[in-house]
Design a protein around this motif. Structure first.
Motif, PDB file in Angstrom:
ATOM      1  N   UNK A  62      26.649  -9.488  23.381  1.00  0.00           N
ATOM      2  CA  UNK A  62      27.292  -8.335  23.984  1.00  0.00           C
ATOM      3  C   UNK A  62      27.623  -8.510  25.450  1.00  0.00           C
ATOM      4  N   UNK A  63      28.051  -7.398  26.065  1.00  0.00           N
ATOM      5  CA  UNK A  63      28.438  -7.372  27.476  1.00  0.00           C
ATOM      6  C   UNK A  63      27.473  -6.495  28.267  1.00  0.00           C
ATOM      7  N   UNK A  64      27.154  -6.930  29.488  1.00  0.00           N
ATOM      8  CA  UNK A  64      26.343  -6.112  30.380  1.00  0.00           C
ATOM      9  C   UNK A  64      26.739  -6.397  31.822  1.00  0.00           C
ATOM     10  N   UNK A  65      26.394  -5.475  32.707  1.00  0.00           N
ATOM     11  CA  UNK A  65      26.704  -5.653  34.127  1.00  0.00           C
ATOM     12  C   UNK A  65      25.462  -5.378  34.957  1.00  0.00           C
ATOM     13  N   UNK A  66      25.431  -5.961  36.166  1.00  0.00           N
ATOM     14  CA  UNK A  66      24.276  -5.827  37.045  1.00  0.00           C
ATOM     15  C   UNK A  66      24.685  -5.418  38.461  1.00  0.00           C
ATOM     16  N   UNK A  67      23.863  -4.603  39.060  1.00  0.00           N
ATOM     17  CA  UNK A  67      23.926  -4.291  40.485  1.00  0.00           C
ATOM     18  C   UNK A  67      22.573  -4.688  41.064  1.00  0.00           C
ATOM     19  N   UNK A  68      22.447  -4.672  42.374  1.00  0.00           N
ATOM     20  CA  UNK A  68      21.180  -4.958  43.030  1.00  0.00           C
ATOM     21  C   UNK A  68      20.202  -3.816  42.744  1.00  0.00           C
ATOM     22  N   UNK A  69      18.903  -4.134  42.744  1.00  0.00           N
ATOM     23  CA  UNK A  69      17.886  -3.127  42.428  1.00  0.00           C
ATOM     24  C   UNK A  69      17.903  -1.951  43.397  1.00  0.00           C
ATOM     25  N   UNK A  70      18.253  -2.225  44.660  1.00  0.00           N
ATOM     26  CA  UNK A  70      18.350  -1.164  45.662  1.00  0.00           C
ATOM     27  C   UNK A  70      19.808  -1.014  46.106  1.00  0.00           C
ATOM     28  N   UNK A  71      20.687  -0.921  45.127  1.00  0.00           N
ATOM     29  CA  UNK A  71      22.123  -0.941  45.401  1.00  0.00           C
ATOM     30  C   UNK A  71      22.599   0.303  46.135  1.00  0.00           C
ATOM     31  N   UNK A  72      23.663   0.140  46.898  1.00  0.00           N
ATOM     32  CA  UNK A  72      24.292   1.260  47.594  1.00  0.00           C
ATOM     33  C   UNK A  72      25.009   2.155  46.585  1.00  0.00           C
ATOM     34  N   UNK A  73      25.350   3.336  47.034  1.00  0.00           N
ATOM     35  CA  UNK A  73      26.107   4.257  46.179  1.00  0.00           C
ATOM     36  C   UNK A  73      27.453   3.646  45.815  1.00  0.00           C
ATOM     37  N   UNK A  74      28.037   2.902  46.742  1.00  0.00           N
ATOM     38  CA  UNK A  74      29.327   2.263  46.488  1.00  0.00           C
ATOM     39  C   UNK A  74      29.221   1.206  45.388  1.00  0.00           C
ATOM     40  N   UNK A  75      28.138   0.423  45.410  1.00  0.00           N
ATOM     41  CA  UNK A  75      27.943  -0.582  44.367  1.00  0.00           C
ATOM     42  C   UNK A  75      27.711   0.075  43.005  1.00  0.00           C
ATOM     43  N   UNK A  76      26.990   1.187  43.003  1.00  0.00           N
ATOM     44  CA  UNK A  76      26.777   1.926  41.753  1.00  0.00           C
ATOM     45  C   UNK A  76      28.092   2.455  41.206  1.00  0.00           C
ATOM     46  N   UNK A  77      28.927   2.946  42.100  1.00  0.00           N
ATOM     47  CA  UNK A  77      30.226   3.461  41.692  1.00  0.00           C
ATOM     48  C   UNK A  77      31.107   2.345  41.140  1.00  0.00           C
ATOM     49  N   UNK A  78      31.114   1.203  41.823  1.00  0.00           N
ATOM     50  CA  UNK A  78      31.885   0.054  41.350  1.00  0.00           C
ATOM     51  C   UNK A  78      31.403  -0.370  39.968  1.00  0.00           C
ATOM     52  N   UNK A  79      30.103  -0.433  39.782  1.00  0.00           N
ATOM     53  CA  UNK A  79      29.562  -0.831  38.478  1.00  0.00           C
ATOM     54  C   UNK A  79      29.981   0.147  37.384  1.00  0.00           C
ATOM     55  N   UNK A  80      29.907   1.441  37.670  1.00  0.00           N
ATOM     56  CA  UNK A  80      30.280   2.448  36.676  1.00  0.00           C
ATOM     57  C   UNK A  80      31.713   2.261  36.200  1.00  0.00           C
ATOM     58  N   UNK A  81      32.618   2.124  37.169  1.00  0.00           N
ATOM     59  CA  UNK A  81      34.038   2.003  36.834  1.00  0.00           C
ATOM     60  C   UNK A  81      34.336   0.669  36.150  1.00  0.00           C
ATOM     61  N   UNK A  82      33.818  -0.405  36.708  1.00  0.00           N
ATOM     62  CA  UNK A  82      34.088  -1.743  36.178  1.00  0.00           C
ATOM     63  C   UNK A  82      33.549  -1.895  34.760  1.00  0.00           C
ATOM     64  N   UNK A  83      32.300  -1.480  34.567  1.00  0.00           N
ATOM     65  CA  UNK A  83      31.669  -1.591  33.246  1.00  0.00           C
ATOM     66  C   UNK A  83      32.464  -0.805  32.212  1.00  0.00           C
ATOM     67  N   UNK A  84      32.832   0.404  32.564  1.00  0.00           N
ATOM     68  CA  UNK A  84      33.572   1.267  31.643  1.00  0.00           C
ATOM     69  C   UNK A  84      34.915   0.664  31.249  1.00  0.00           C
ATOM     70  N   UNK A  85      35.658   0.159  32.224  1.00  0.00           N
ATOM     71  CA  UNK A  85      36.982  -0.389  31.943  1.00  0.00           C
ATOM     72  C   UNK A  85      36.900  -1.681  31.122  1.00  0.00           C
ATOM     73  N   UNK A  86      35.900  -2.492  31.371  1.00  0.00           N
ATOM     74  CA  UNK A  86      35.744  -3.721  30.589  1.00  0.00           C
ATOM     75  C   UNK A  86      35.399  -3.394  29.144  1.00  0.00           C
ATOM     76  N   UNK A  87      34.527  -2.420  28.937  1.00  0.00           N
ATOM     77  CA  UNK A  87      34.166  -2.039  27.573  1.00  0.00           C
ATOM     78  C   UNK A  87      35.356  -1.418  26.837  1.00  0.00           C
ATOM     79  N   UNK A  88      36.195  -0.693  27.537  1.00  0.00           N
ATOM     80  CA  UNK A  88      37.413  -0.146  26.917  1.00  0.00           C
ATOM     81  C   UNK A  88      38.308  -1.297  26.451  1.00  0.00           C
TER      82      UNK A  88
END
Length: 241
Positions: free
Chosen positions: A88-114
């Protein structure tokens, strides 16, 4: 001008994961080069820089130092996975990630799965880990793990160009959405190089079923549909109720 840093994992003496006739370093380089080409070709005001554009080895610190020096707006490190299991597919951010990194992960992960939806790829979810590429980057950063080299079902998919194209398209869509990039005017939505008379592998069964039901005449499965053609399809469906 927005600046995007794409990091193709491994390279040179470091092949990354190996299995089923595949090497991680080759797949992620192909995806990374494709992301650069498509993002710059399809969108305005964006420049893509790469940690590597050939099969060379770079230390992790060299990669993040270069991205930080370039003052990139975001970083995506592209990898393939290993370890067996269901794949399968998965994505990672840093354990203490910034809000911006969390936002990037949310959007990127979603679009790749689509983009991967037609291929029945398992969604392993959004995760956090103490990974160098995410930790040492001074900009929003995400690492993607694009299917499993050592899982036979995933490996079969990774050998298909349409799956590689889907991975590229998903990364591009996620980055463009996060940065709010504007699509270039007059840019065709479909692939101009595809044969419109041949159905895509993932659509063959649905196309054949719809044709048998009389919704389509069986010609030009890869051609864009106009509103008037759509109206005809809708009326055909209405008449079959």
């Amino acid at each position: 001008m927005r600046k995007v840093w794409i990091d193709a994992g491994h390279g040179g003496k470091d092949p990354g994961a190996v299995g089923n006739g595949l090497k991680e370093k080759d797949i992620v380089l192909a995806v990374s080069l494709g992301v650069k080409k498509k993002l710059e070709s399809d969108y305005e005001g964006v420049q893509v820089e790469l940690s590597r554009s050939t099969d060379v080895f770079l230390e992790l610190k060299e990669r993040t130092d270069a991205a930080n020096k370039a003052v990139a707006d975001l970083l995506v490190s592209i990898h393939c996975n290993a370890g067996g299991g269901a794949g399968g597919f998965e994505s990672f951010r840093y354990t203490n990630a910034s809000a911006a990194s969390r936002s990037l992960q949310n959007v990127l992960h979603s679009e790749i799965m689509i983009a991967l939806k037609p291929y029945n790829v398992r969604d392993r979810g959004q995760k956090a880990a103490n990974l160098h590429m995410c930790r040492e980057s001074k900009m929003p950063a995400v690492l993607t793990e694009n299917l499993f080299i050592d899982v036979a079902n995933d490996a079969v998919k990774l050998k298909r160009q349409d799956v590689i194209d889907a991975l590229i398209a998903g990364h591009v869509a996620g980055i463009a959405k996060y940065l709010g990039l504007k699509k270039k005017e007059g840019k065709p939505m479909s692939n101009p190089n595809r044969d419109i008379n041949v159905a895509s592998p993932w659509a063959v069964s649905a196309w054949e079923a719809a044709t048998k039901l009389g919704y389509f005449d069986g010609t030009r499965p890869g051609s864009p549909i106009t509103r008037e053609e759509l109206a005809i399809v809708i009326m055909r469906m209405e008449n079959k109720k």
